[in-house]
Structures are given as structure tokens and as C-alpha cells.
Design a protein around this motif. Structure first.
Motif, short mmCIF file in Angstrom:
data_model
loop_
_atom_site.label_atom_id
_atom_site.label_comp_id
_atom_site.label_asym_id
_atom_site.label_seq_id
_atom_site.Cartn_x
_atom_site.Cartn_y
_atom_site.Cartn_z
N ILE A 286 0.83 -1.20 0.00
CA ILE A 286 0.00 0.00 0.00
C ILE A 286 0.87 1.26 0.00
CG2 ILE A 286 -1.70 1.31 1.36
CD1 ILE A 286 -2.92 -1.19 0.19
N CYS A 287 0.54 2.19 -0.90
CA CYS A 287 1.29 3.44 -0.99
C CYS A 287 1.08 4.28 0.28
CB CYS A 287 0.83 4.22 -2.21
SG CYS A 287 1.56 5.86 -2.32
N ASN A 288 2.18 4.78 0.85
CA ASN A 288 2.08 5.58 2.07
C ASN A 288 1.40 6.92 1.83
OD1 ASN A 288 4.11 3.59 2.36
ND2 ASN A 288 4.90 4.64 4.16
N GLU A 289 1.48 7.39 0.59
CA GLU A 289 0.93 8.71 0.28
C GLU A 289 -0.56 8.65 -0.06
OE1 GLU A 289 2.58 11.59 0.57
OE2 GLU A 289 4.33 10.48 1.29
N CYS A 290 -0.91 7.80 -1.01
CA CYS A 290 -2.29 7.82 -1.51
C CYS A 290 -3.08 6.58 -1.08
CB CYS A 290 -2.33 7.98 -3.02
SG CYS A 290 -1.77 6.53 -3.93
N THR A 291 -2.43 5.68 -0.38
CA THR A 291 -3.04 4.44 0.17
C THR A 291 -3.60 3.48 -0.89
OG1 THR A 291 -5.29 5.27 0.54
CG2 THR A 291 -3.68 5.66 2.30
N ARG B 75 7.37 1.95 -5.10
CA ARG B 75 7.05 3.06 -6.00
C ARG B 75 5.60 2.96 -6.44
NH1 ARG B 75 11.92 4.17 -9.52
NH2 ARG B 75 12.54 4.97 -7.48
N CYS B 76 4.90 4.06 -6.34
CA CYS B 76 3.47 4.06 -6.61
C CYS B 76 3.18 4.53 -8.04
CB CYS B 76 2.76 4.97 -5.62
SG CYS B 76 0.99 5.06 -5.89
N ASP B 77 2.42 3.69 -8.78
CA ASP B 77 2.04 4.05 -10.14
C ASP B 77 0.90 5.05 -10.15
OD1 ASP B 77 3.90 2.44 -11.33
OD2 ASP B 77 2.56 0.70 -11.43
N ALA B 78 0.16 5.11 -9.07
CA ALA B 78 -1.01 6.00 -9.03
C ALA B 78 -0.61 7.44 -8.76
CB ALA B 78 -1.99 5.52 -7.97
N CYS B 79 0.31 7.67 -7.82
CA CYS B 79 0.64 9.06 -7.47
C CYS B 79 2.12 9.39 -7.65
CB CYS B 79 0.21 9.36 -6.03
SG CYS B 79 1.31 8.66 -4.79
N GLY B 80 2.94 8.36 -7.93
CA GLY B 80 4.36 8.62 -8.20
C GLY B 80 5.25 8.67 -6.98
#
Ligand SMILES: [Zn+2]
Length: 136
Positions: free
Chosen positions: A100-105, A121-126
């Protein structure tokens, strides 16, 4: 306009992807203890849902349980007896730390090694977050 109608309309205007992401749920572990071994019988399904490498996930689990793990015909086999609730809480920790992305979950991340550090690395928010290396 009725509230329900408004909701329907708002939904129809959102891209499909949003719903796919919001549907993400941590899978339930199905495990059985046989003798002095514990089998996760739906390991394939779990790996597919969390979209992580078999090796990485199993190493994490074995490290946290301080035991060894092997794959036997689509089942993960841990030495020793381990309660389902223990396995489930480790899976939840794994997903939180490595999926789970720490920024956008959102769960749309991948693990990459760069400068000898493991990043999520998050593909949704970068966003990129350094994650804990696995226990040896
Ligand atoms: Zn993100």
C-alpha cells in the motif's frame, strides 16, 4: 434529483480504474496445520491479489516466524505450527509495508531496488518510499 440518482451519476462519471482500486482487500489466508508443518493453501491467490513476488513474500513470512519455508505444489509450507491469526496479521503487516502506498493508500505499487535500497514506487501518485529490508 434523488440522492441515489446523484450517486449513480457521480459513479458513472468516474473512470473504471477508481473502482478497481477501491475494491482492493487484503486476502484471507487459508491455512492448515498437518503434523509439525503449516500449509498456506491459497498462496497463489494471495500473491496474485497483492501482486508481489513469491520469493519476497515467503522470505518475509519465514523471517518473521523465524522458521523455514518451501513451496510444495502450489502450497507454501512452513516448518512448525502457526496459527492462522498469526499468519493473517503478518500478511496485513506485509501489505501495509510493501504494497500500500504511504501517500495515496492505493495498492498500485511495485518494489524496485535503487542505490541498494528497496523502494516502494506508486504508479497511481508517483510517490517513492524506502521500505524495510527483509530479515536475514
Ligand atoms: Zn500513491
Amino acid at each position: 434529483m434523488e440522492y441515489k440518482e446523484l450517486l449513480e451519476r457521480a459513479r458513472s462519471q468516474l473512470p473504471e480504474k477508481v473502482f478497481e482500486q477501491s475494491r482492493f482487500e487484503i486476502p484471507q489466508i487459508r491455512s492448515v496445520v498437518e503434523g509439525n508443518k503449516t500449509f498456506i493453501v491459497n498462496i497463489r491467490e494471495i500473491l496474485e491479489t497483492i501482486n508481489r513476488e513469491e520469493n519476497h513474500f515467503l522470505k518475509f513470512m519465514a523471517g518473521e516466524l523465524a522458521t523455514s519455508v518451501t513451496m510444495e505444489s502450489a502450497r507454501a509450507v512452513f516448518a512448525g505450527k502457526h496459527a492462522k491469526v498469526t499468519l493473517q496479521s503478518l500478511l496485513e503487516r506485509y501489505v501495509k509495508e510493501y504494497v500500500i502506498c504511504n501517500e495515496c493508500t492505493k495498492p498500485d505499487t511495485k518494489l524496485v531496488t535503487e542505490s541498494r535500497i528497496l523502494w516502494k514506487r506508486c504508479d497511481a501518485c508517483g510517490a517513492s518510499t524506502a521500505v524495510k529490508p527483509l530479515r536475514k
